[in-house]
Scaffold this motif. Sequence first.
Motif, PDB file in Angstrom:
ATOM      1  N   PRO A  10       0.726  -1.263   0.129  1.00 53.02           N
ATOM      2  CA  PRO A  10      -0.206   0.478  -0.203  1.00 53.02           C
ATOM      3  C   PRO A  10       1.230   1.506   0.075  1.00 53.02           C
ATOM      4  CG  PRO A  10      -1.063  -1.348   1.649  1.00 53.02           C
ATOM      5  CD  PRO A  10       0.226  -2.276   1.102  1.00 53.02           C
ATOM      6  N   GLU A  11       2.253   1.206   1.073  1.00 45.47           N
ATOM      7  CA  GLU A  11       2.902   2.073   0.658  1.00 45.47           C
ATOM      8  C   GLU A  11       3.413   2.910  -0.602  1.00 45.47           C
ATOM      9  OE1 GLU A  11       3.149   4.648   3.415  1.00 45.47           O
ATOM     10  OE2 GLU A  11       2.018   2.807   4.506  1.00 45.47           O
ATOM     11  N   LEU A  12       3.484   1.417  -1.556  1.00 45.14           N
ATOM     12  CA  LEU A  12       4.644   1.756  -2.887  1.00 45.14           C
ATOM     13  C   LEU A  12       2.886   2.813  -4.075  1.00 45.14           C
ATOM     14  CD1 LEU A  12       6.404  -1.412  -3.344  1.00 45.14           C
ATOM     15  CD2 LEU A  12       7.182   1.011  -3.397  1.00 45.14           C
ATOM     16  N   PHE A  13       2.147   2.250  -3.647  1.00 46.33           N
ATOM     17  CA  PHE A  13       1.421   2.143  -4.500  1.00 46.33           C
ATOM     18  C   PHE A  13       0.398   3.477  -3.934  1.00 46.33           C
ATOM     19  CE2 PHE A  13       0.831  -2.002  -5.664  1.00 46.33           C
ATOM     20  CZ  PHE A  13       1.182  -1.713  -6.666  1.00 46.33           C
ATOM     21  N   ARG A  14       0.846   3.782  -2.197  1.00 46.11           N
ATOM     22  CA  ARG A  14       0.789   5.742  -2.419  1.00 46.11           C
ATOM     23  C   ARG A  14      -0.433   6.704  -3.679  1.00 46.11           C
ATOM     24  NH1 ARG A  14      -0.546   7.235   2.363  1.00 46.11           N
ATOM     25  NH2 ARG A  14       0.653   5.758   3.797  1.00 46.11           N
ATOM     26  N   GLU A  15       0.440   6.070  -4.697  1.00 51.17           N
ATOM     27  CA  GLU A  15       0.187   7.843  -6.049  1.00 51.17           C
ATOM     28  C   GLU A  15      -0.871   7.222  -6.780  1.00 51.17           C
ATOM     29  OE1 GLU A  15       3.413   5.581  -6.644  1.00 51.17           O
ATOM     30  OE2 GLU A  15       3.878   7.049  -5.151  1.00 51.17           O
ATOM     31  N   PHE A  16      -1.514   5.818  -6.327  1.00 50.75           N
ATOM     32  CA  PHE A  16      -2.767   5.599  -6.783  1.00 50.75           C
ATOM     33  C   PHE A  16      -4.223   6.435  -5.410  1.00 50.75           C
ATOM     34  CE2 PHE A  16      -0.123   2.509  -9.708  1.00 50.75           C
ATOM     35  CZ  PHE A  16      -0.722   2.550 -10.326  1.00 50.75           C
ATOM     36  N   GLU A  17      -3.757   6.416  -4.395  1.00 48.99           N
ATOM     37  CA  GLU A  17      -4.469   6.717  -3.479  1.00 48.99           C
ATOM     38  C   GLU A  17      -5.144   5.819  -3.304  1.00 48.99           C
ATOM     39  OE1 GLU A  17      -4.974  11.710  -3.414  1.00 48.99           O
ATOM     40  OE2 GLU A  17      -3.588  11.657  -4.598  1.00 48.99           O
ATOM     41  N   TYR A  70      -7.212   3.931  -5.112  1.00 49.85           N
ATOM     42  CA  TYR A  70      -7.156   3.004  -6.084  1.00 49.85           C
ATOM     43  C   TYR A  70      -6.149   1.626  -5.227  1.00 49.85           C
ATOM     44  CZ  TYR A  70      -9.583   5.798  -9.456  1.00 49.85           C
ATOM     45  OH  TYR A  70     -10.249   6.254  -9.910  1.00 49.85           O
ATOM     46  N   ARG A  71      -5.682   2.370  -4.006  1.00 48.24           N
ATOM     47  CA  ARG A  71      -4.330   1.314  -4.002  1.00 48.24           C
ATOM     48  C   ARG A  71      -5.285   0.417  -2.930  1.00 48.24           C
ATOM     49  NH1 ARG A  71      -1.792   3.792   1.321  1.00 48.24           N
ATOM     50  NH2 ARG A  71      -3.351   5.142   2.099  1.00 48.24           N
ATOM     51  N   MET A  72      -6.543   0.209  -2.277  1.00 45.59           N
ATOM     52  CA  MET A  72      -6.761  -0.936  -1.798  1.00 45.59           C
ATOM     53  C   MET A  72      -7.848  -1.795  -2.847  1.00 45.59           C
ATOM     54  SD  MET A  72      -5.485  -0.772   0.617  1.00 45.59           S
ATOM     55  CE  MET A  72      -7.019  -1.299   1.962  1.00 45.59           C
ATOM     56  N   LEU A  73      -8.518  -1.281  -3.634  1.00 46.01           N
ATOM     57  CA  LEU A  73      -8.203  -2.142  -4.562  1.00 46.01           C
ATOM     58  C   LEU A  73      -7.330  -3.005  -5.349  1.00 46.01           C
ATOM     59  CD1 LEU A  73     -11.018  -1.836  -6.171  1.00 46.01           C
ATOM     60  CD2 LEU A  73     -10.369  -0.627  -7.909  1.00 46.01           C
ATOM     61  N   VAL A  74      -5.970  -2.258  -5.196  1.00 43.29           N
ATOM     62  CA  VAL A  74      -5.124  -2.992  -6.121  1.00 43.29           C
ATOM     63  C   VAL A  74      -4.304  -4.816  -5.082  1.00 43.29           C
ATOM     64  CG1 VAL A  74      -2.117  -2.445  -7.073  1.00 43.29           C
ATOM     65  CG2 VAL A  74      -4.372  -1.202  -7.835  1.00 43.29           C
TER      66      VAL A  74
END
Lengths: 420, 275
Positions: free
Chosen positions: A376-383, A385-389
């Motif tokens: 989730p930290e890596l995908f912070r840019e997706f804001e 959507y990160r929980m979705l990823v």
Amino acid sequence: MNIPAALKDSAVASLIALALFVPMIGLVLKGQSLNIQLLRALFVVAAVFAGRMLISMLLQSGLLGRLVEVIRKVLVYLSPVVGLVERRSFRFIGLLLVVLVAVPFLPGSSNYLIQILSLTLVYVILATGLNIVVGLAGLLDLGFVAFFATGAYGYAMLAQYAGLSFWAAIPLTAGIAAAMGCLLGLPVLRMHGDYLAIVTLGFGEIIRILLVNMIDITGGPNGISVPRPTLFGLGFTRRLEEGQLGFHEFFGLPYSASHRYIFIYLLILAFTVAAIWIFKRLREMPIGRAWEALREDEIACKALGINHTTTKLSAFTLGATFGGVGGVFFAAMEGFINPSSFTFVESAIILSIVVLGGMGSIVGVILAAMGITLLPELFREFENYRMLVFGLAMVFIMIWRPGGLLKVRRKTFARGGHGG
Amino acid sequence: MAAKADSILVTEGVSIRFGGLLALAGISLVMRPATITAIIGPNGAGKTTLFNCITGFYRPTEGRIIFRPDGRDVVLNRLPIHKIAQLGVARTYQNIRLFGQMSVLENLLVAQHHFVNHRLISGIFQTRSFRKSEAEAVEQAWFWLEFMGMEQLANQDAGTLPYGQQRRLEVARAMASRPRLICLDEPAAGLNLQESEELNQLILKLREEHGVSVLLIEHHMGVVMSISDHVVVLDHGEVISDGTTEQVQQDERVIKAYLGEEDAEELQSVTKGAG
């Protein structure tokens, strides 16, 4: 290409969209009156139609199937890597340990990174504790966060009301958490599966709600601040207490906040190593075997002379102790805690670490804890959507390896002498 | 009624009622030490129910179950399952109950749980006494694997074994808990002729070499008649015959219970005619 079938599917999808979106976005409440804006809804319905058409086309052309095939191939190539980690698990842990000890002293390191890694390690401790209860003893506990909260609040309150230091708080809080584990264990001794899960879920919520509502003692939703740990009485804060010597003063260094982060991080790392070592020992001890036997067949277990009451209680108690210690570190790391850190979602995350990593597995749980806190930290840019990823990644892992990331490697016994 | 002197297990009028059903109606039997006693009877006669009473799974409504492991009387009726097991009563099951995801050898280690040093601290720090006790348990486990001829399977998951081997492992596991009395619930069920013959030899060997008393439920009459010292026949929750294999084989009530009234008469007239 089968156009009529695609049209039919799209029509069905649009009908469902029509039924959903007309009331949802076609009717707009304006003051007291209702404003009908059908056009907005129809727009969405048209988009659904087009989207469903596209999916049908992709499916029929086999592109989607090919995509799935590619993902599957990638995963197949990953399997031997995982297998290698499985076979060489202790070398892997050793390597990981060296890297983790070195990280704070590497040039690229930052307080942010150290904080994230500390949190990851706290999760490893928590997941190791839950792994005793769920992985070894097979008791589905959905309220593990209660012990985490007990640890964190135990430390905070012992410091606030009894003036105890961090070091004195660790064993005491661990004891309190153990008692709580035993307390939860007693009423659920006769429960299995779903019933057990629901009762433990309730237990977790009771603890959280107590923390929220006992405002006079716990500070309620406002939370409570926690003193920072010290190293043999050396403080790590900029403004030191009366008569306290600072770490930087003692060693003649300029003050830096990162000292504190690194200190707590290394401390947690040391305890994580201890927790993992204890777990490894437990798994190969009579009590660990009894837990696993209880998970496999409770009736046969009893008929071999194993007292299932004490065995179950010991699993809950020891698991809770790990949870409590994890809580103390979490509180020490954050410096401030409030009940919103101890919601059901935390229990779910800890449980998913155990399930994703592979129940009973050590390296699997370490990897899963890293994945779950770092992804989730890596995908912070997706804001948003990160929980979705994150969820998607979980689904893929469960399809790829239904038994969890790593299989448990059982101890092998060699014949002859006292080799064992 | 006092338990008879030379006995390992005595039941005195054991009855159990499930709602309106009287599953066992006053079962009294005496089992001598180091003998093989078979319990036979048609389906639903109450054989497994009696086993469940002896091993503590059910509590008899009436009567007493007295176990005499070392000359003293222990009444089993009110004891929890694990206490009965610790006294020296082991059992196997009609449906195999192994610890499937544990290795074969670990299954045998679990059975020795109350003999090994299971203190937490000594285990975590691997004290000398802990290591010694573990090594002994492992040694004992190898002994039973060798006895059953399963050494090469030691590190395999128990759940992956073929059926016949699982049956053997269950017996080995029961024996690893060092029982004085072992209750085998249809050990030959599902085994082929050769496998069940091997099992017979093993059961006899258990009695000869380890002095264990064997209580056996078995449908396979070949097995029963070839290895039992003593046969008890149950029907509708009652003992209808009790004696040596020859005595039981000639008992008319047994023939009737097995074949039904008419068939039995028919059989008798046929044998008379032939004689």
